[in-house]
Scaffold this motif. Structure first.
Motif, PDB file in Angstrom:
ATOM      1  N   GLN A  22       0.829  -1.204   0.000  1.00 42.49           N
ATOM      2  CA  GLN A  22       0.000   0.000   0.000  1.00 42.49           C
ATOM      3  C   GLN A  22       0.867   1.259   0.000  1.00 42.49           C
ATOM      4  O   GLN A  22       0.560   2.235  -0.684  1.00 42.49           O
ATOM      5  N   MET A  23       1.947   1.245   0.758  1.00 44.59           N
ATOM      6  CA  MET A  23       2.862   2.379   0.828  1.00 44.59           C
ATOM      7  C   MET A  23       3.513   2.616  -0.532  1.00 44.59           C
ATOM      8  O   MET A  23       3.583   3.753  -1.006  1.00 44.59           O
ATOM      9  N   GLU A  24       3.957   1.557  -1.185  1.00 46.42           N
ATOM     10  CA  GLU A  24       4.577   1.686  -2.501  1.00 46.42           C
ATOM     11  C   GLU A  24       3.587   2.236  -3.523  1.00 46.42           C
ATOM     12  O   GLU A  24       3.933   3.079  -4.346  1.00 46.42           O
ATOM     13  N   GLN A  25       2.347   1.776  -3.461  1.00 44.68           N
ATOM     14  CA  GLN A  25       1.319   2.263  -4.378  1.00 44.68           C
ATOM     15  C   GLN A  25       1.048   3.748  -4.132  1.00 44.68           C
ATOM     16  O   GLN A  25       0.953   4.532  -5.068  1.00 44.68           O
ATOM     17  N   ALA A  26       0.940   4.139  -2.878  1.00 44.75           N
ATOM     18  CA  ALA A  26       0.681   5.545  -2.540  1.00 44.75           C
ATOM     19  C   ALA A  26       1.845   6.426  -2.994  1.00 44.75           C
ATOM     20  O   ALA A  26       1.632   7.518  -3.537  1.00 44.75           O
ATOM     21  N   GLN A  27       3.079   5.953  -2.830  1.00 42.34           N
ATOM     22  CA  GLN A  27       4.247   6.727  -3.261  1.00 42.34           C
ATOM     23  C   GLN A  27       4.273   6.875  -4.775  1.00 42.34           C
ATOM     24  O   GLN A  27       4.609   7.946  -5.284  1.00 42.34           O
ATOM     25  N   ALA A  28       3.902   5.834  -5.504  1.00 44.94           N
ATOM     26  CA  ALA A  28       3.846   5.916  -6.966  1.00 44.94           C
ATOM     27  C   ALA A  28       2.774   6.911  -7.411  1.00 44.94           C
ATOM     28  O   ALA A  28       2.984   7.698  -8.345  1.00 44.94           O
ATOM     29  N   GLU A  29       1.630   6.890  -6.740  1.00 52.43           N
ATOM     30  CA  GLU A  29       0.564   7.839  -7.065  1.00 52.43           C
ATOM     31  C   GLU A  29       1.015   9.274  -6.791  1.00 52.43           C
ATOM     32  O   GLU A  29       0.719  10.180  -7.572  1.00 52.43           O
ATOM     33  N   LEU A  30       1.743   9.480  -5.705  1.00 53.84           N
ATOM     34  CA  LEU A  30       2.236  10.818  -5.384  1.00 53.84           C
ATOM     35  C   LEU A  30       3.244  11.304  -6.419  1.00 53.84           C
ATOM     36  O   LEU A  30       3.221  12.465  -6.819  1.00 53.84           O
ATOM     37  N   ALA A  31       4.124  10.419  -6.854  1.00 52.93           N
ATOM     38  CA  ALA A  31       5.130  10.808  -7.846  1.00 52.93           C
ATOM     39  C   ALA A  31       4.472  11.213  -9.164  1.00 52.93           C
ATOM     40  O   ALA A  31       4.976  12.078  -9.878  1.00 52.93           O
TER      41      ALA A  31
END
Length: 115
Positions: A22-31
């Motif tokens: 979930q953290m990796e997905q959220a970071q990708a969305e933020l980028a």
């Protein structure tokens, strides 16, 4: 909890792996996300990614005065700060569901995770 009060380590590991995804997905969305901030009634506009990288800066020629560079610098700074604030808010919104999930099995670990 298992008999004897011991936490189920396998269950905790699964939850930790889920949180990591979930953290990796959220970071990708933020980028990939972009937010803007402006100053001077839109005369200066800054665009940053959700992770805080400045990607664009637009300055209306009307605000460019060679005899008053300080005002232009102040407007640029204000626009970049506004965009950065928007990026920070977006990051908090994207990360809240992930970091808010620490109240379960992982939140009960001694010392916590510090996230």
């Amino acid at each position: 909890m298992r008999p004897g009060g011991q936490p189920n380590m396998q269950q905790m590991l699964k939850q930790a792996q889920k949180m990591q995804r979930q953290m990796e997905q959220a970071q990708a969305e933020l980028a990939a996300a972009e937010v803007t901030g402006s100053a001077g009634g839109g005369l200066v506009t800054a665009t940053v990614t959700g992770s805080g990288e400045l990607t664009a800066l637009a300055i209306d020629p009307k605000v460019v005065d060679p005899d008053d560079v300080e005002t232009l610098a102040d407007l640029v700074l204000a626009a970049v700060r506004a965009a950065s604030d928007q990026a920070k808010k977006l990051a908090e919104e994207k990360m809240a569901p992930v970091t808010g999930g620490l109240g379960g099995a992982l939140g009960g670990l001694p010392g916590g995770l510090g996230l």
